[in-house]
Design a protein around this motif. Structure first.
Motif, PDB file in Angstrom:
ATOM      1  N   ALA A 103       0.847  -1.199   0.000  1.00  0.00           N
ATOM      2  CA  ALA A 103       0.000   0.000   0.000  1.00  0.00           C
ATOM      3  C   ALA A 103       0.882   1.248   0.000  1.00  0.00           C
ATOM      4  O   ALA A 103       1.976   1.250   0.559  1.00  0.00           O
ATOM      5  CB  ALA A 103      -0.909  -0.001   1.218  1.00  0.00           C
ATOM      6  N   LEU A 104       0.410   2.297  -0.654  1.00  0.00           N
ATOM      7  CA  LEU A 104       1.160   3.557  -0.715  1.00  0.00           C
ATOM      8  C   LEU A 104       1.363   4.132   0.681  1.00  0.00           C
ATOM      9  O   LEU A 104       0.561   3.864   1.588  1.00  0.00           O
ATOM     10  CB  LEU A 104       0.406   4.577  -1.580  1.00  0.00           C
ATOM     11  N   PRO A 105       2.412   4.930   0.863  1.00  0.00           N
ATOM     12  CA  PRO A 105       2.602   5.586   2.174  1.00  0.00           C
ATOM     13  C   PRO A 105       1.345   6.388   2.539  1.00  0.00           C
ATOM     14  O   PRO A 105       0.747   7.048   1.689  1.00  0.00           O
ATOM     15  CB  PRO A 105       3.793   6.515   1.935  1.00  0.00           C
ATOM     16  N   VAL A 106       0.945   6.335   3.783  1.00  0.00           N
ATOM     17  CA  VAL A 106      -0.286   7.003   4.223  1.00  0.00           C
ATOM     18  C   VAL A 106      -0.242   8.506   4.004  1.00  0.00           C
ATOM     19  O   VAL A 106      -1.276   9.148   3.828  1.00  0.00           O
ATOM     20  CB  VAL A 106      -0.620   6.687   5.705  1.00  0.00           C
ATOM     21  N   GLU A 107       0.957   9.086   3.970  1.00  0.00           N
ATOM     22  CA  GLU A 107       1.102  10.533   3.784  1.00  0.00           C
ATOM     23  C   GLU A 107       0.834  10.977   2.344  1.00  0.00           C
ATOM     24  O   GLU A 107       0.649  12.161   2.083  1.00  0.00           O
ATOM     25  CB  GLU A 107       2.527  10.996   4.158  1.00  0.00           C
ATOM     26  N   TYR A 108       0.836  10.033   1.398  1.00  0.00           N
ATOM     27  CA  TYR A 108       0.658  10.416  -0.005  1.00  0.00           C
ATOM     28  C   TYR A 108      -0.758  10.965  -0.198  1.00  0.00           C
ATOM     29  O   TYR A 108      -1.739  10.313   0.169  1.00  0.00           O
ATOM     30  CB  TYR A 108       0.915   9.224  -0.938  1.00  0.00           C
ATOM     31  N   PRO A 109      -0.889  12.169  -0.786  1.00  0.00           N
ATOM     32  CA  PRO A 109      -2.179  12.855  -0.825  1.00  0.00           C
ATOM     33  C   PRO A 109      -3.171  12.363  -1.890  1.00  0.00           C
ATOM     34  O   PRO A 109      -4.347  12.683  -1.803  1.00  0.00           O
ATOM     35  CB  PRO A 109      -1.801  14.311  -1.098  1.00  0.00           C
ATOM     36  N   GLU A 110      -2.721  11.584  -2.861  1.00  0.00           N
ATOM     37  CA  GLU A 110      -3.602  11.143  -3.951  1.00  0.00           C
ATOM     38  C   GLU A 110      -4.038   9.690  -3.744  1.00  0.00           C
ATOM     39  O   GLU A 110      -3.454   8.955  -2.960  1.00  0.00           O
ATOM     40  CB  GLU A 110      -2.876  11.276  -5.292  1.00  0.00           C
ATOM     41  N   ASP A 111      -5.068   9.287  -4.506  1.00  0.00           N
ATOM     42  CA  ASP A 111      -5.551   7.911  -4.421  1.00  0.00           C
ATOM     43  C   ASP A 111      -4.736   6.930  -5.252  1.00  0.00           C
ATOM     44  O   ASP A 111      -4.842   5.722  -5.081  1.00  0.00           O
ATOM     45  CB  ASP A 111      -7.014   7.835  -4.864  1.00  0.00           C
ATOM     46  N   LYS A 112      -3.955   7.470  -6.211  1.00  0.00           N
ATOM     47  CA  LYS A 112      -3.106   6.608  -7.030  1.00  0.00           C
ATOM     48  C   LYS A 112      -1.923   7.417  -7.554  1.00  0.00           C
ATOM     49  O   LYS A 112      -1.945   8.650  -7.546  1.00  0.00           O
ATOM     50  CB  LYS A 112      -3.890   5.999  -8.192  1.00  0.00           C
ATOM     51  N   VAL A 113      -0.881   6.692  -7.988  1.00  0.00           N
ATOM     52  CA  VAL A 113       0.336   7.309  -8.497  1.00  0.00           C
ATOM     53  C   VAL A 113       0.620   6.733  -9.880  1.00  0.00           C
ATOM     54  O   VAL A 113       0.522   5.516 -10.074  1.00  0.00           O
ATOM     55  CB  VAL A 113       1.557   6.990  -7.606  1.00  0.00           C
ATOM     56  N   LEU A 114       0.978   7.601 -10.832  1.00  0.00           N
ATOM     57  CA  LEU A 114       1.399   7.153 -12.156  1.00  0.00           C
ATOM     58  C   LEU A 114       2.903   6.910 -12.116  1.00  0.00           C
ATOM     59  O   LEU A 114       3.684   7.800 -11.779  1.00  0.00           O
ATOM     60  CB  LEU A 114       1.080   8.203 -13.222  1.00  0.00           C
ATOM     61  N   PHE A 115       3.311   5.681 -12.430  1.00  0.00           N
ATOM     62  CA  PHE A 115       4.720   5.310 -12.484  1.00  0.00           C
ATOM     63  C   PHE A 115       5.129   5.078 -13.931  1.00  0.00           C
ATOM     64  O   PHE A 115       4.340   4.566 -14.727  1.00  0.00           O
ATOM     65  CB  PHE A 115       4.965   3.997 -11.721  1.00  0.00           C
ATOM     66  N   THR A 116       6.360   5.429 -14.236  1.00  0.00           N
ATOM     67  CA  THR A 116       6.977   5.072 -15.508  1.00  0.00           C
ATOM     68  C   THR A 116       8.193   4.233 -15.161  1.00  0.00           C
ATOM     69  O   THR A 116       9.096   4.684 -14.449  1.00  0.00           O
ATOM     70  CB  THR A 116       7.414   6.319 -16.304  1.00  0.00           C
ATOM     71  N   VAL A 117       8.197   2.999 -15.651  1.00  0.00           N
ATOM     72  CA  VAL A 117       9.279   2.057 -15.350  1.00  0.00           C
ATOM     73  C   VAL A 117       9.973   1.731 -16.665  1.00  0.00           C
ATOM     74  O   VAL A 117       9.321   1.356 -17.631  1.00  0.00           O
ATOM     75  CB  VAL A 117       8.758   0.788 -14.676  1.00  0.00           C
ATOM     76  N   THR A 118      11.289   1.862 -16.682  1.00  0.00           N
ATOM     77  CA  THR A 118      12.077   1.523 -17.859  1.00  0.00           C
ATOM     78  C   THR A 118      12.913   0.291 -17.529  1.00  0.00           C
ATOM     79  O   THR A 118      13.724   0.322 -16.596  1.00  0.00           O
ATOM     80  CB  THR A 118      13.013   2.680 -18.265  1.00  0.00           C
ATOM     81  N   PHE A 119      12.679  -0.780 -18.256  1.00  0.00           N
ATOM     82  CA  PHE A 119      13.453  -2.008 -18.106  1.00  0.00           C
ATOM     83  C   PHE A 119      14.560  -1.970 -19.144  1.00  0.00           C
ATOM     84  O   PHE A 119      14.297  -1.700 -20.316  1.00  0.00           O
ATOM     85  CB  PHE A 119      12.565  -3.233 -18.344  1.00  0.00           C
ATOM     86  N   ILE A 120      15.782  -2.218 -18.706  1.00  0.00           N
ATOM     87  CA  ILE A 120      16.956  -2.115 -19.572  1.00  0.00           C
ATOM     88  C   ILE A 120      17.583  -3.486 -19.739  1.00  0.00           C
ATOM     89  O   ILE A 120      17.944  -4.129 -18.745  1.00  0.00           O
ATOM     90  CB  ILE A 120      17.968  -1.111 -18.974  1.00  0.00           C
ATOM     91  N   TYR A 121      17.715  -3.910 -20.976  1.00  0.00           N
ATOM     92  CA  TYR A 121      18.320  -5.202 -21.284  1.00  0.00           C
ATOM     93  C   TYR A 121      19.645  -4.991 -21.999  1.00  0.00           C
ATOM     94  O   TYR A 121      19.674  -4.489 -23.123  1.00  0.00           O
ATOM     95  CB  TYR A 121      17.409  -6.005 -22.203  1.00  0.00           C
ATOM     96  N   GLY A 122      20.733  -5.332 -21.343  1.00  0.00           N
ATOM     97  CA  GLY A 122      22.044  -5.367 -21.974  1.00  0.00           C
ATOM     98  C   GLY A 122      22.592  -4.048 -22.465  1.00  0.00           C
ATOM     99  O   GLY A 122      23.481  -4.053 -23.298  1.00  0.00           O
ATOM    100  N   VAL A 123      22.076  -2.929 -21.999  1.00  0.00           N
ATOM    101  CA  VAL A 123      22.591  -1.623 -22.418  1.00  0.00           C
ATOM    102  C   VAL A 123      22.786  -0.736 -21.214  1.00  0.00           C
ATOM    103  O   VAL A 123      22.146  -0.924 -20.184  1.00  0.00           O
ATOM    104  CB  VAL A 123      21.664  -0.903 -23.428  1.00  0.00           C
ATOM    105  N   GLU A 124      23.686   0.218 -21.339  1.00  0.00           N
ATOM    106  CA  GLU A 124      23.910   1.176 -20.264  1.00  0.00           C
ATOM    107  C   GLU A 124      22.753   2.159 -20.212  1.00  0.00           C
ATOM    108  O   GLU A 124      22.112   2.425 -21.214  1.00  0.00           O
ATOM    109  CB  GLU A 124      25.212   1.929 -20.475  1.00  0.00           C
TER     110      GLU A 124
END
Length: 146
Positions: A124-145
């Motif tokens: 669960a998100l930290p209780v202090e977070y003011p919104e009901d949801k958070v938009l995340f951007t995740v970058t998965f890196i395969y074999g590159v710097e």
């Protein structure tokens, strides 16, 4: 000098020699490749924390996603980045997992998306977070710097 002291010194010297031999053997077996023939895999995460400390939460989330990230064998020779967006709701539910930038390789894209889907629900998100949801951007890196 006591006989046990001499025996210990000789044993320590033999152990040191064995470790040097092992290091030489491993270096030769890996053909002096510092990564041991393995491709570098990693992920980066971006989101708006709204000033809330997500440190502990992020460490747990990253560990959970990495535990669910089954890197395909194709990643040994293929390189690429997969960028995915998703929402994490207050209760830890993950929704709207969307690949916004493909690596160009279906197996790499699927592995990244499945790592996130397999982490549902997360902490669960930290209780202090003011919104009901958070938009995340995740970058998965395969074999590159980064």
């Amino acid at each position: 000098v006591l006989p046990t002291t001499v025996a210990r010194a000789a044993g320590a010297e033999g152990l040191a020699k064995s470790l040097r031999n092992l290091q030489q053997y491993l270096r030769n077996e890996n053909f002096s490749n510092d990564t041991g023939g393995q491709a570098q895999q990693d992920a980066t995460i971006n989101f708006d924390s709204r000033g809330v400390d997500f440190g502990w939460w992020l460490r747990r989330f990253v560990a959970q996603v990495k535990g669910n990230w089954y890197i395909p064998q194709a990643a040994m020779v293929l390189k690429g980045r997969v960028v995915i967006t998703l929402f994490i709701h207050r209760n830890g539910t993950i929704s709207d997992v969307t690949i916004i930038q493909s690596s160009g390789h279906a197996s790499l894209d699927s592995a990244a998306a499945n790592a996130l889907r397999g982490s549902n629900p997360t902490v669960a998100l930290p209780v202090e977070y003011p919104e009901d949801k958070v938009l995340f951007t995740v970058t998965f890196i395969y074999g590159v710097e980064r």
